[in-house]
Design an enzyme around this catalytic site. Structure first.
Site, PDB file in Angstrom:
ATOM      1  N   ILE A 170      25.407  48.031  26.964  1.00 25.26           N
ATOM      2  CA  ILE A 170      25.213  48.879  25.778  1.00 25.26           C
ATOM      3  C   ILE A 170      24.765  50.276  26.221  1.00 25.26           C
ATOM      4  O   ILE A 170      23.956  50.910  25.560  1.00 25.26           O
ATOM      5  CB  ILE A 170      24.258  48.244  24.734  1.00 25.26           C
ATOM      6  CG1 ILE A 170      22.914  47.854  25.368  1.00 25.26           C
ATOM      7  CG2 ILE A 170      24.906  47.042  24.061  1.00 25.26           C
ATOM      8  CD1 ILE A 170      21.840  47.494  24.336  1.00 25.26           C
ATOM      9  N   GLY A 207      37.016  52.027  32.068  1.00 20.89           N
ATOM     10  CA  GLY A 207      38.351  52.052  32.690  1.00 20.89           C
ATOM     11  C   GLY A 207      38.527  50.780  33.480  1.00 20.89           C
ATOM     12  O   GLY A 207      37.988  49.732  33.117  1.00 20.89           O
ATOM     13  N   CYS A 251      40.959  45.895  34.353  1.00 20.57           N
ATOM     14  CA  CYS A 251      40.862  44.722  33.473  1.00 20.57           C
ATOM     15  C   CYS A 251      40.627  45.061  32.001  1.00 20.57           C
ATOM     16  O   CYS A 251      41.449  44.722  31.161  1.00 20.57           O
ATOM     17  CB  CYS A 251      39.775  43.788  33.986  1.00 20.57           C
ATOM     18  SG  CYS A 251      40.203  43.057  35.583  1.00 20.57           S
ATOM     19  N   GLU A 269      39.338  34.208  36.699  1.00 17.96           N
ATOM     20  CA  GLU A 269      38.388  34.807  37.642  1.00 17.96           C
ATOM     21  C   GLU A 269      37.478  35.786  36.910  1.00 17.96           C
ATOM     22  O   GLU A 269      37.947  36.591  36.125  1.00 17.96           O
ATOM     23  CB  GLU A 269      39.170  35.523  38.749  1.00 17.96           C
ATOM     24  CG  GLU A 269      38.301  36.157  39.798  1.00 17.96           C
ATOM     25  CD  GLU A 269      37.308  35.149  40.385  1.00 17.96           C
ATOM     26  OE1 GLU A 269      37.734  34.129  40.931  1.00 17.96           O
ATOM     27  OE2 GLU A 269      36.085  35.399  40.281  1.00 17.96           O
ATOM     28  N   THR A 298      44.850  36.826  35.258  1.00 20.38           N
ATOM     29  CA  THR A 298      44.538  36.818  33.828  1.00 20.38           C
ATOM     30  C   THR A 298      45.857  36.822  33.054  1.00 20.38           C
ATOM     31  O   THR A 298      46.629  37.769  33.158  1.00 20.38           O
ATOM     32  CB  THR A 298      43.709  38.071  33.470  1.00 20.38           C
ATOM     33  OG1 THR A 298      42.542  38.079  34.291  1.00 20.38           O
ATOM     34  CG2 THR A 298      43.325  38.088  32.007  1.00 20.38           C
ATOM     35  N   LYS A 330      34.254  52.825  38.250  1.00 26.94           N
ATOM     36  CA  LYS A 330      32.822  52.509  38.245  1.00 26.94           C
ATOM     37  C   LYS A 330      32.323  52.608  39.681  1.00 26.94           C
ATOM     38  O   LYS A 330      33.135  52.700  40.612  1.00 26.94           O
ATOM     39  CB  LYS A 330      32.555  51.125  37.639  1.00 26.94           C
ATOM     40  CG  LYS A 330      33.072  49.961  38.468  1.00 26.94           C
ATOM     41  CD  LYS A 330      32.595  48.647  37.881  1.00 26.94           C
ATOM     42  CE  LYS A 330      33.042  47.488  38.742  1.00 26.94           C
ATOM     43  NZ  LYS A 330      32.615  46.193  38.227  1.00 26.94           N
TER      44      LYS A 330
HETATM   45  P1  NAD Z   1      46.114  43.683  42.659  1.00 26.33           P
HETATM   46  O1  NAD Z   1      47.150  44.559  42.086  1.00 26.33           O
HETATM   47  O2  NAD Z   1      44.970  44.280  43.416  1.00 26.33           O
HETATM   48  O3  NAD Z   1      46.786  42.596  43.633  1.00 26.33           O
HETATM   49  C1  NAD Z   1      47.944  41.904  43.346  1.00 26.33           C
HETATM   50  C2  NAD Z   1      48.645  41.574  44.654  1.00 26.33           C
HETATM   51  O4  NAD Z   1      49.744  40.705  44.392  1.00 26.33           O
HETATM   52  C3  NAD Z   1      49.233  42.786  45.379  1.00 26.33           C
HETATM   53  O5  NAD Z   1      48.745  42.841  46.696  1.00 26.33           O
HETATM   54  C4  NAD Z   1      50.748  42.534  45.347  1.00 26.33           C
HETATM   55  O6  NAD Z   1      51.410  43.065  46.488  1.00 26.33           O
HETATM   56  C5  NAD Z   1      50.778  41.030  45.301  1.00 26.33           C
HETATM   57  N1  NAD Z   1      52.059  40.451  44.826  1.00 26.33           N
HETATM   58  C6  NAD Z   1      52.791  40.798  43.753  1.00 26.33           C
HETATM   59  N2  NAD Z   1      53.886  40.026  43.673  1.00 26.33           N
HETATM   60  C7  NAD Z   1      53.833  39.159  44.715  1.00 26.33           C
HETATM   61  C8  NAD Z   1      54.677  38.114  45.180  1.00 26.33           C
HETATM   62  N3  NAD Z   1      55.803  37.787  44.541  1.00 26.33           N
HETATM   63  N4  NAD Z   1      54.312  37.451  46.292  1.00 26.33           N
HETATM   64  C9  NAD Z   1      53.180  37.756  46.972  1.00 26.33           C
HETATM   65  N5  NAD Z   1      52.347  38.746  46.571  1.00 26.33           N
HETATM   66  C10 NAD Z   1      52.674  39.437  45.454  1.00 26.33           C
HETATM   67  O7  NAD Z   1      45.574  42.810  41.439  1.00 26.33           O
HETATM   68  P2  NAD Z   1      44.082  42.265  41.221  1.00 26.33           P
HETATM   69  O8  NAD Z   1      43.190  43.358  40.760  1.00 26.33           O
HETATM   70  O9  NAD Z   1      43.694  41.424  42.378  1.00 26.33           O
HETATM   71  O10 NAD Z   1      44.326  41.326  39.948  1.00 26.33           O
HETATM   72  C11 NAD Z   1      45.035  40.103  40.050  1.00 26.33           C
HETATM   73  C12 NAD Z   1      44.847  39.341  38.758  1.00 26.33           C
HETATM   74  O11 NAD Z   1      43.456  38.985  38.603  1.00 26.33           O
HETATM   75  C13 NAD Z   1      45.207  40.121  37.484  1.00 26.33           C
HETATM   76  O12 NAD Z   1      45.738  39.253  36.547  1.00 26.33           O
HETATM   77  C14 NAD Z   1      43.849  40.651  37.009  1.00 26.33           C
HETATM   78  O13 NAD Z   1      43.831  40.896  35.625  1.00 26.33           O
HETATM   79  C15 NAD Z   1      42.949  39.489  37.360  1.00 26.33           C
HETATM   80  N6  NAD Z   1      41.550  39.863  37.584  1.00 26.33           N
HETATM   81  C16 NAD Z   1      41.237  41.001  38.255  1.00 26.33           C
HETATM   82  C17 NAD Z   1      39.904  41.325  38.477  1.00 26.33           C
HETATM   83  C18 NAD Z   1      39.539  42.594  39.197  1.00 26.33           C
HETATM   84  O14 NAD Z   1      38.372  42.972  39.145  1.00 26.33           O
HETATM   85  N7  NAD Z   1      40.463  43.276  39.870  1.00 26.33           N
HETATM   86  C19 NAD Z   1      38.888  40.465  38.045  1.00 26.33           C
HETATM   87  C20 NAD Z   1      39.247  39.297  37.383  1.00 26.33           C
HETATM   88  C21 NAD Z   1      40.579  38.993  37.167  1.00 26.33           C
END
Ligand code: NAD
Length: 434
Positions: free
Chosen positions: A253, A260, A263, A151, A121, A324
């Site tokens: 709602i 929390g 995101c 996503e 994101t 959650k």
């Molecule tokens: P996360 O922190 O769980 O995972 C990120 C991963 O990236 C980590 O394992 C980290 O070690 C790795 N990483 C960081 N730098 C790196 C590099 N240079 N090379 C290789 N790996 C590297 O994050 P997440 O919750 O999966 O979220 C990822 C993105 O997706 C964010 O932008 C988030 O806002 C978005 N998103 C998350 C969700 C959710 O429910 N978690 C849903 C939709 C969108």
């Protein structure tokens, strides 16, 4: 198709696994050596229902490859997803360091013409900045296309969301990119066309707006709950009354002790920041965030009203630490704020969560908190139960067990899941907005 996913967190691991399940060859790259070593042994770093089985089977088939070697992955694929974290910085702006570092690493290691897809994101304009960083750091003549594919999976039901998406948003600059990503996703949406194609900036913006709107619904209803409390109305009845209007609907709602997660909090702040950077002061969004922060204190204020400011000598049992149910994610969870405020006032905490205890311990170093292995053990010699996360196992209360174990029959219900009828059995029940 041959795909690299950079970042093997909640999003990268789930998405990569689902792509592999559909028969693609997927390289999941992460720079966390321990995480990749564990994944190679099928040790899953997060709790997400059904994920472990799918990781195991696809790894066994050879379609899912975990590696720290970006070059190897890039040599063997031509669609590259960026799924690294985009956390909030202290000032609320989006920290894009991980994304931009990946862009540089791609430039250093890439050898084939490739499509780079931003799944993280990211604020409007980031995808073009990533393209610029890659292109300006390439040594060879390699063609790069860029796309935004935000996503929408929800932690706790991530596999299902990924396998059966409501919609697939693709932001791109040319037909070839749309066609490639449509082909990739066509196995997930065989029954009807749920592609939404648009320009890159609008795709980036859509993700923030979706999260900001959902967060707004929650904060709005929490504000209504606080007004209900002052006026003697019951927010649960009000929800039923308004949700029956199709234009409003019943989802998101519910009143409670605040949202929390990884995101909503950061994305609301991120959108505020984007607006301000572009010379617009967003009023609604700023209040959404402020109302939510205050809402995390609503249970604490009820506890103070009941026991007084000084909580020393008192012990409180917490049910639910994750932000959650059905996830071990504790990022920005209301439980942290509630526990910290109680501890600050001299109270002790005993906590139980079905999946999130290890993560909570790892991320938050609190004194005066102990963790228990069962929802009933945690109640012994405690002065009140505080329900923060509505895991299913907390729904049906064994009132005899509660009566035997708690010092006082007091429940603070932060998700309004308990029937007020338990008051007739001598329990004090405090809820939100009712
Ligand atoms: P996360 O922190 O769980 O995972 C990120 C991963 O990236 C980590 O394992 C980290 O070690 C790795 N990483 C960081 N730098 C790196 C590099 N240079 N090379 C290789 N790996 C590297 O994050 P997440 O919750 O999966 O979220 C990822 C993105 O997706 C964010 O932008 C988030 O806002 C978005 N998103 C998350 C969700 C959710 O429910 N978690 C849903 C939709 C969108």
């Amino acid at each position: 198709m041959k795909i690299t996913i950079i970042g093997t967190g909640y999003v990268g691991l789930v998405t990569g696994t689902c792509f592999a399940e559909m028969g693609n060859k997927v390289y999941c790259v992460d720079n966390d050596l321990e995480k990749i070593a564990n994944l190679k042994e099928n040790i899953i770093p997060i709790y997400e229902p059904n994920l472990e089985t799918l990781v195991k089977s696809n790894q066994n088939k050879g379609d899912l490859i975990f590696t720290t070697n970006l070059k190897d992955a890039l040599d063997n694929s031509n669609i590259i997803f960026i799924a690294v974290g985009t956390p909030a910085s202290d000032d609320g702006s989006v920290n894009l360091d991980y994304v931009y570092n990946v862009a540089l690493e791609i430039a250093e290691n890439i050898t084939n013409d490739s499509l780079i897809v931003i799944k993280s994101t990211v604020p409007v304009g980031t995808a073009f900045k990533v393209k610029e960083i890659i292109e300006s750091n390439l040594d060879e003549d390699i063609k790069i296309d860029i796309a935004s594919n935000p996503e929408f999976l929800k932690e706790g039901v991530a596999i299902n969301d990924c396998m059966h998406p409501d919609r697939v948003i693709i932001g791109a600059e040319n037909e070839m990119v749309f066609d490639t990503l449509k082909e990739l996703y066509s196995s997930f949406i065989v029954n009807n066309d749920r592609f939404i194609l648009m320009d890159v900036r609008s795709a980036e913006m859509s993700k923030y707006v979706a999260n900001a709107l959902l967060a707004t619904k929650i904060s709005f209803m929490n504000e209504i709950a606080n007004i209900c409390e002052k006026t003697g109305a019951n927010v649960k009845n009000v929800r039923l009354g308004i949700g029956s209007d199709k234009r409003i609907g019943y989802d998101f709602i519910y009143a409670g002790c605040g949202y929390g997660g990884s995101c909503f909090p950061k994305d609301v702040k991120g959108l505020i920041n984007t607006a301000m950077d572009n010379g617009y002061v967003p009023k609604i969004l700023s209040y959404v965030d402020e109302v939510n922060e205050n809402q995390k204190l609503v249970l604490v204020n009820k506890i103070i009203d009941r026991f007084g400011e000084d909580l020393s000598g008192l012990t409180f049992s917490i049910w639910g630490l994750s932000f959650k149910p059905q996830t071990d994610d504790v990022r920005c969870a209301p439980s942290l704020k509630i526990a910290s405020e109680i501890i600050k006032r001299g109270g002790k905490i005993k906590a139980y969560d079905p999946k999130a205890i290890d993560n909570f311990k790892l991320n938050f170093d609190l004194d005066n908190i102990t963790y228990k292995k069962s929802k009933y053990d945690v109640l012994d010699d405690s002065d009140a139960l505080i329900l923060i996360t509505e895991w299913k196992e907390f729904r049906a209360l064994d009132l005899d067990e509660l009566s035997k174990r708690l010092n006082q029959k007091i429940i603070f219900d932060g998700r309004n899941i308990y029937s007020p009828k338990i008051r007739e059995l001598g329990f004090e029940l405090y809820q939100i907005g009712c």
